[in-house]
Write an enzyme that holds these catalytic residues in place. Structure first.
Site, PDB file in Angstrom:
ATOM      1  N   ASP A  41       0.937  -1.259   0.014  1.00 30.20           N
ATOM      2  CA  ASP A  41      -0.002   0.089   0.046  1.00 30.20           C
ATOM      3  C   ASP A  41       0.837   1.187  -0.002  1.00 30.20           C
ATOM      4  O   ASP A  41       1.983   1.281   0.308  1.00 30.20           O
ATOM      5  CB  ASP A  41      -1.041  -0.201   1.188  1.00 30.20           C
ATOM      6  CG  ASP A  41      -2.323   0.629   0.893  1.00 30.20           C
ATOM      7  OD1 ASP A  41      -2.270   1.440   0.015  1.00 30.20           O
ATOM      8  OD2 ASP A  41      -3.247   0.475   1.680  1.00 30.20           O
ATOM      9  N   ASP A  89     -10.695   2.054  -2.923  1.00 26.57           N
ATOM     10  CA  ASP A  89     -11.118   1.608  -1.614  1.00 26.57           C
ATOM     11  C   ASP A  89     -12.662   1.555  -1.574  1.00 26.57           C
ATOM     12  O   ASP A  89     -13.010   1.096  -0.315  1.00 26.57           O
ATOM     13  CB  ASP A  89     -10.569   2.529  -0.456  1.00 26.57           C
ATOM     14  CG  ASP A  89      -9.254   2.399  -0.287  1.00 26.57           C
ATOM     15  OD1 ASP A  89      -8.507   1.138  -0.694  1.00 26.57           O
ATOM     16  OD2 ASP A  89      -8.659   3.393   0.073  1.00 26.57           O
TER      17      ASP A  89
END
EC number: 3.2.1.22
Length: 692
Positions: A443, A511
């Site tokens: 990430d 997301d």
């Protein structure tokens, strides 16, 4: 000298360029299907240019500010005295016998700057890769003020129809179209990553033929970038693409060489849908022997957030295994100090309080369930509350005398520094060597805000150094751990470009997992990226922009469009929901080879009654159709209504296809379409057609 001409040949296309007799630049002759260059060039112009120069109107492939002083240069170089206007002369060329590689050399006699313009058409594709290598052959340093990778010239006699993808966090890859009559359209990122706001991808069509020929451009660069398109009064649209030099000019010392990023161009006669397939073919070749059907995964983030501990994770893993999941990924919260997003980043040691029997034992318990194991990391970032930052506060980007800018309560490590790059590599490599890990979710949750290093060291190409070391670390990890799949994530889809597509195995596009929001995200994503790169989870999350509820079936069929994952709190699912989920996962395993390798056709869209993705197996034995209900019902069962018809593409019109007890001809499926009937409880479908 006489003009020189070369033709690069792809699977179905050709790209022809020439150096005119004056030798000052390289220009396009034609770009399109085989044979397109056999005739007058559609982009050439040698008439009058009032108030301009000849180069401003010419279809130049790589233009200096001497070539195009008014309509935009790709390269601008400055001498120590501040003078500009580099002017090249042709000095040589090298082409391979297969017509797939070309290198054309130029030099500036005043500064000694040399440039080699490279072309490559990978075998089996219709993509032309372009990049430039600059070498300072003079006796004094040069400052590169603008360093794009090249210009693409597209004939748009009736106006340019540009397609691009805009967005923001949780709303990435929104496909949009702009008619450009005259002037300039530009997109880009100054964030040190491709970013959420725009995608380094653009498509150009003539407004008179929106379903006809389409030209596409995409950048292989994981840092700051820019793409612009300008249509001139003569009907030529020139697209420029390359790095955005957010840290200021690049210093090029005598004898030093600078390689600029690859920018790729693609052509299809079949509009945006055909152009998507050209990009898919290219990305599948980039993946090479790593192009295999991805495992079905479960990610624990939405179930537990930061409250990670062994027993709750194992409870999720047991249910996931029962559903047919193959890889269990522990997300953020597994390491010391990490109970929220204010601390812990940089200290990549499993928290013994959360795993009292040891992290090794926990992983063994997961694997004993028949699951592979995956782990979330964010190695480029650090929290102020961490042992790493306490020991090395100088390792983060900073400007002397200026406060640091926290984003998500974290700072960004200066990956361009060799000691930081080595720490980062050894940390991730150490985790993969120490623990039995099959999957890594990498990430990156903040852009770079500070353009400097402690001590006022500079000028430094911070963006270029960060990207170069990031790519190098990925390559080292893939070489040392070939069995580990790496998912590239940056707060969702902020790090998707062709360079990462060649190094990561899968992308996390957003997301936002709300069903109708995600449908629009994935629709845009698949225009620029192949399905094997699309990671998608089934969750219980509502949409942020379109909150209309959709069924569990809708969410599963949607997640099957790429790499299927589950991210819901499956402990709260009923027995019926778990049984339904297990059924969908089993069906996905039956079709994922077609999703991974099949020819993709995008049918309709999220804003239309028709919305589906068709995947056709290479041998045409199976056709997989994923379809979704996007809008209002038509009074089904009470008023006259007919099924939605999905026109399928690329099928043999005389062949016969069956689905259950229904039989169709290829002609019927192409002209009339595959029928789907939506109801309040039936809002998505997976249909597999088998060729008789």
């Amino acid at each position: 000298m006489s003009a020189q001409r070369w033709t690069l040949r792809g699977a179905h296309t050709e790209y022809t360029v020439t150096v005119p007799a004056h030798g000052r630049w390289l220009e396009l002759v034609a770009w399109g299907p085989h044979g397109v260059s056999e005739g007058p060039s559609p982009v050439a112009y040698d008439g009058p240019v009032p108030f301009l120069t000849a180069g401003d109107a010419a279809p130049i492939e790589y233009a200096t500010d001497a070539d195009r002083p008014f309509t935009g240069a790709d390269l601008v170089v400055e001498t120590p005295s501040g003078q500009r206007r580099v002017g090249f002369g042709h000095t040589g060329a090298r082409a391979d016998a297969d017509g797939r590689e070309l290198a054309v050399d130029f030099a500036d006699r005043v500064t000694g700057l040399r440039a080699t313009v490279h072309y490559r058409v990978p075998a089996g594709t219709d993509v032309v890769q372009r990049w430039v290598e600059l070498t300072n052959g003079g006796g004094y340093p040069l400052r590169v003020v603008r360093a794009l990778s090249g210009g693409f010239n597209v004939p748009t006699p009736h106006g340019a129809l540009l397609s691009h993808q805009w967005g923001q966090w949780s709303q990435e890859f929104q496909l949009s179209h702009v008619e450009l009559g005259h002037g300039t359209f530009s997109i880009g990122s100054s964030q040190g990553v491709p970013g959420h706001l725009h995608v380094p991808w653009l498509a150009v069509r003539d407004t008179a033929a929106p379903t006809g020929a389409a030209w596409g451009m995409a950048l292989a660069w994981t840092g700051s970038w820019e793409i612009s398109a300008e249509r001139d009064t003569g009907g030529l649209t020139r697209v420029r693409a390359g790095r955005q030099l957010v840290d200021g000019p690049l210093e090029l010392a005598p004898g030093e060489r600078l390689g600029l990023p690859v920018v790729a161009g693609a052509y299809s006669p079949d509009g945006l849908d055909g152009l998507a397939r050209v990009w898919h073919t290219h990305q599948r070749l980039l993946a090479a022997d790593r192009l295999t059907p991805r495992p079905v995964l479960y990610n624990s983030w939405e179930a537990t957030y930061f409250a990670v501990e062994a027993q709750s994770q194992l409870a999720l893993a047991r249910i996931a295994a029962e559903l047919g999941v193959e890889t269990f990924v522990v997300d953020d919260g597994w390491f010391v100090g990490r109970n929220d997003d204010t601390a812990g980043l940089g200290d990549w040691t499993p928290d013994p309080a959360k795993f009292p029997a040891g992290f090794d034992a926990f992983i063994a318990d997961v694997r004993a369930l028949g699951l592979n194991f995956g782990l979330w990391v964010e190695p480029e970032c650090v929290n102020p509350k961490s042992a790493l930052y306490a020991a090395h506060p100088d390792w983060v980007y900073s400007v002397d005398g200026r406060p640091l800018t926290p984003v998500r309560n974290q700072y960004l490590l200066d990956l361009g520094r060799p000691e930081v790059a080595e720490f980062l590599h050894s940390t991730v490599d150490g985790l993969l060597r120490r623990y039995d890990i099959d999957y890594l979710k990498w990430d990156f949750n903040r852009p770079r805000t500070e353009p400097g290093r402690p001590g006022g060291i500079g000028p430094v190409d911070l963006d270029g150094a960060h990207v170069a070391n990031l790519h190098r670390i990925y390559e080292r990890l893939r070489h040392a751990h070939p069995g580990v799949l790496i998912e590239a994530c940056a707060g969702g889809g902020a790090r998707t470009d062709l360079a990462m597509a060649a190094r990561a195995d899968v992308f996390w596009p957003s997301d936002n997992t709300g069903p109708l929001d995600r449908l629009a995200i994935q629709y845009g994503f698949l225009h620029a990226n192949a399905p094997h790169l699309l990671s998608s989870w089934v969750t219980d999350a509502p949409g942020l922009f379109d909150t209309r509820p959709r069924s569990l079936a809708f969410r599963f069929v949607l997640a099957m469009a790429g790499v299927l994952g589950v991210g819901a709190d499956i402990r709260a699912w009923t027995a019926a929901e778990r049984a339904e989920a297990a059924g969908w996962i089993a069906r996905y395993k039956e079709i994922r080879d077609v999703v991974t390798h099949g020819e993709v056709h995008l049918i309709g869209g999220p804003d239309q009654a028709r919305c589906a993705v068709q995947y056709t197996a290479a041998d045409e034995s199976r056709v997989v159709v994923l379809a979704w209900h996007t809008g209002h019902l038509d009074g089904t069962g009470l008023l006259p209504s007919r099924p939605v018809r999905l026109p399928l593409r690329g099928l043999d019109p005389v062949a016969r296809y069956r689905h259950g007890d229904r039989h169709y001809s290829g002609s019927h499926l192409g002209v009339v379409g595959l029928p789907v009937q939506w109801s309040p409880t039936h809002d998505a479908d997976l249909i597999v057609l088998t060729r008789d």
